[in-house]
Design a protein around this motif. Sequence first.
Motif, PDB file in Angstrom:
ATOM      1  N   LEU A   1       0.820  -1.206   0.000  1.00 47.01           N
ATOM      2  CA  LEU A   1       0.000   0.000   0.000  1.00 47.01           C
ATOM      3  C   LEU A   1       0.863   1.270   0.000  1.00 47.01           C
ATOM      4  CD1 LEU A   1      -2.791   1.286   0.154  1.00 47.01           C
ATOM      5  CD2 LEU A   1      -2.679   1.055   2.651  1.00 47.01           C
ATOM      6  N   ILE A   2       1.886   1.244   0.857  1.00 45.94           N
ATOM      7  CA  ILE A   2       2.794   2.403   0.904  1.00 45.94           C
ATOM      8  C   ILE A   2       3.475   2.605  -0.446  1.00 45.94           C
ATOM      9  CG2 ILE A   2       4.903   3.284   1.960  1.00 45.94           C
ATOM     10  CD1 ILE A   2       4.009   1.862   4.549  1.00 45.94           C
ATOM     11  N   SER A   3       3.934   1.489  -0.997  1.00 46.20           N
ATOM     12  CA  SER A   3       4.601   1.566  -2.295  1.00 46.20           C
ATOM     13  C   SER A   3       3.640   2.089  -3.369  1.00 46.20           C
ATOM     14  CB  SER A   3       5.146   0.188  -2.681  1.00 46.20           C
ATOM     15  OG  SER A   3       5.729   0.232  -3.958  1.00 46.20           O
ATOM     16  N   THR A   4       2.376   1.594  -3.256  1.00 45.18           N
ATOM     17  CA  THR A   4       1.385   2.022  -4.231  1.00 45.18           C
ATOM     18  C   THR A   4       1.087   3.514  -4.076  1.00 45.18           C
ATOM     19  OG1 THR A   4       0.411  -0.183  -4.198  1.00 45.18           O
ATOM     20  CG2 THR A   4      -0.938   1.593  -5.097  1.00 45.18           C
ATOM     21  N   LYS A   5       0.986   3.938  -2.783  1.00 42.83           N
ATOM     22  CA  LYS A   5       0.751   5.370  -2.545  1.00 42.83           C
ATOM     23  C   LYS A   5       1.886   6.226  -3.123  1.00 42.83           C
ATOM     24  CE  LYS A   5      -2.149   5.079   1.572  1.00 42.83           C
ATOM     25  NZ  LYS A   5      -2.245   5.391   3.017  1.00 42.83           N
ATOM     26  N   HIS A   6       3.115   5.764  -2.868  1.00 39.27           N
ATOM     27  CA  HIS A   6       4.258   6.486  -3.440  1.00 39.27           C
ATOM     28  C   HIS A   6       4.168   6.540  -4.960  1.00 39.27           C
ATOM     29  CE1 HIS A   6       6.261   7.270   0.284  1.00 39.27           C
ATOM     30  NE2 HIS A   6       6.421   5.973   0.593  1.00 39.27           N
ATOM     31  N   ASP A   7       3.833   5.401  -5.525  1.00 42.47           N
ATOM     32  CA  ASP A   7       3.718   5.352  -6.989  1.00 42.47           C
ATOM     33  C   ASP A   7       2.601   6.277  -7.468  1.00 42.47           C
ATOM     34  OD1 ASP A   7       5.771   3.538  -7.037  1.00 42.47           O
ATOM     35  OD2 ASP A   7       4.469   1.746  -7.096  1.00 42.47           O
ATOM     36  N   LEU A   8       1.466   6.299  -6.693  1.00 39.19           N
ATOM     37  CA  LEU A   8       0.339   7.144  -7.085  1.00 39.19           C
ATOM     38  C   LEU A   8       0.717   8.640  -7.027  1.00 39.19           C
ATOM     39  CD1 LEU A   8      -2.626   7.465  -7.861  1.00 39.19           C
ATOM     40  CD2 LEU A   8      -3.209   7.342  -5.414  1.00 39.19           C
ATOM     41  N   LEU A   9       1.390   9.010  -5.930  1.00 39.75           N
ATOM     42  CA  LEU A   9       1.844  10.406  -5.813  1.00 39.75           C
ATOM     43  C   LEU A   9       2.818  10.773  -6.937  1.00 39.75           C
ATOM     44  CD1 LEU A   9       2.347  10.629  -1.933  1.00 39.75           C
ATOM     45  CD2 LEU A   9       0.489  11.641  -3.298  1.00 39.75           C
ATOM     46  N   LYS A  10       3.661   9.832  -7.207  1.00 40.00           N
ATOM     47  CA  LYS A  10       4.633  10.062  -8.274  1.00 40.00           C
ATOM     48  C   LYS A  10       3.938  10.252  -9.606  1.00 40.00           C
ATOM     49  CE  LYS A  10       8.865   8.120 -10.193  1.00 40.00           C
ATOM     50  NZ  LYS A  10       9.817   6.973 -10.156  1.00 40.00           N
ATOM     51  N   VAL A  11       2.920   9.381  -9.821  1.00 45.93           N
ATOM     52  CA  VAL A  11       2.178   9.467 -11.084  1.00 45.93           C
ATOM     53  C   VAL A  11       1.392  10.771 -11.132  1.00 45.93           C
ATOM     54  CG1 VAL A  11       0.315   8.437 -12.428  1.00 45.93           C
ATOM     55  CG2 VAL A  11       2.078   6.995 -11.430  1.00 45.93           C
ATOM     56  N   GLN A  12       0.782  11.155  -9.952  1.00 46.22           N
ATOM     57  CA  GLN A  12       0.028  12.408  -9.918  1.00 46.22           C
ATOM     58  C   GLN A  12       0.946  13.615 -10.206  1.00 46.22           C
ATOM     59  OE1 GLN A  12      -1.829  12.428  -6.075  1.00 46.22           O
ATOM     60  NE2 GLN A  12      -3.594  11.135  -6.771  1.00 46.22           N
ATOM     61  N   ASP A  13       2.137  13.582  -9.601  1.00 47.21           N
ATOM     62  CA  ASP A  13       3.100  14.651  -9.888  1.00 47.21           C
ATOM     63  C   ASP A  13       3.453  14.684 -11.365  1.00 47.21           C
ATOM     64  OD1 ASP A  13       3.099  15.391  -7.249  1.00 47.21           O
ATOM     65  OD2 ASP A  13       4.870  14.191  -6.725  1.00 47.21           O
ATOM     66  N   GLN A  14       3.700  13.483 -11.856  1.00 41.68           N
ATOM     67  CA  GLN A  14       4.053  13.411 -13.282  1.00 41.68           C
ATOM     68  C   GLN A  14       2.895  13.902 -14.139  1.00 41.68           C
ATOM     69  OE1 GLN A  14       5.225   9.356 -13.999  1.00 41.68           O
ATOM     70  NE2 GLN A  14       7.224   9.584 -12.942  1.00 41.68           N
TER      71      GLN A  14
END
Length: 292
Positions: A233-246
Motif C-alpha cells: 500500500l505504501i509503495s502504491t501510494k508512493h507510486d500514485l503520488l509520483k504518477v500524480q506529480d508526473q
Amino acid sequence: MAELGLNEHHQNEIISYMRFARSKRGLCLKTVDSCFQDLKESRLVEDTFTIDEVTDILDGLQTVVHSEVESELINTAYTNVLLLRQIFFQAEKWYLKLQTDISELENRNLLEQVAEFEKSEFTSSNKKPNPELVKPKLTPLHDGASELLQKEIARLQEENEKLRSRLKTIEVQATSALDEKSKLEKALRELEIIQGDQKDLCELESNMADLKYKLEKTLHDSTASQKTLEENLISTKHDLLKVQDQLAMAEKELEKKFQQTAAYRNMKEILSKKNDQIKELRKKLSKYEPDD
C-alpha cells in the motif's frame, strides 16, 4: 448234607422259602391236574371223536393250562420281588447297598447244587422243621458282625461330618473369593473408565495443540500478509503520488506548449473579440430596457 456256603441262620431262611415255593408249586400242579380231570369228565364222554372235535378239545385245554401256568409264573416272580424287597429293606436299615448278579440265576452248576440241597432237606420223611424256620420276618443281626457294622457306620458318619465341615470351609473360601473377584472387577472397570477419560483428555490436548499451532500459523501468515499489504500500500501510494506529480507536470507542460501554439493565440484573440462584442451588445440592449 448239601450246603450252599451260608451260615446256619441264612440257610434256614432259604429252607423256609423253599418250603413256601414247594407248596406253591404243588398247588400249581394240582390246578393243572384238575384242568385235565375236568376235561375228561366234561368232554370225553363219547367213544369216538372227529379231528375237529379233538382239535377243539386240545385248544381249550391249552388255553386253560396256559392261563393257569402264566398266572402262577407271574405270581412267583412277584413273590420273589417281595422277598428281595424285604432283604434290601433290612440292608438299607444298616446303610448297606446290596448287589445281584442276574447271570448267576442260569448257572447250571448252582442250580444243580440247589436241587441237591432241596432233595436232602425235603425227601426225609422224619425230617422235623427247624423252629427258626417259622419266623414271620427277617430280624436284625445281633452278633460280632453287627458291632463291626455299627463301628463302620460310626466311622462313615464321622467322615461325613468332616467332609461337611470341610465343605462349609470351602464354601466360605469360595464366597470370599467371589467377593474379592467382584471387587477386583469393579476396580478394573473404574480403572478402564479412568483410562478412557485420560485417553479422551490426551486426545483433547492433542487437538488443542493442533488448533493452537494452526491458529499461530494463521496469525503469523496473516501478520506477514498484513505487513506485505501495508508495504504494497505504501509503495502504491508512493507510486500514485509520483504518477500524480508526473500527470500535473505533464498537464502544465501541455498547457504551456498549447499556449505557445498559433491556434491558441488565435483562439484567445477570437474569444477576446467575442467578449468585446458581447459587452457592446449588452450596452446597446441596456439602452432599450425600461427603468425599474
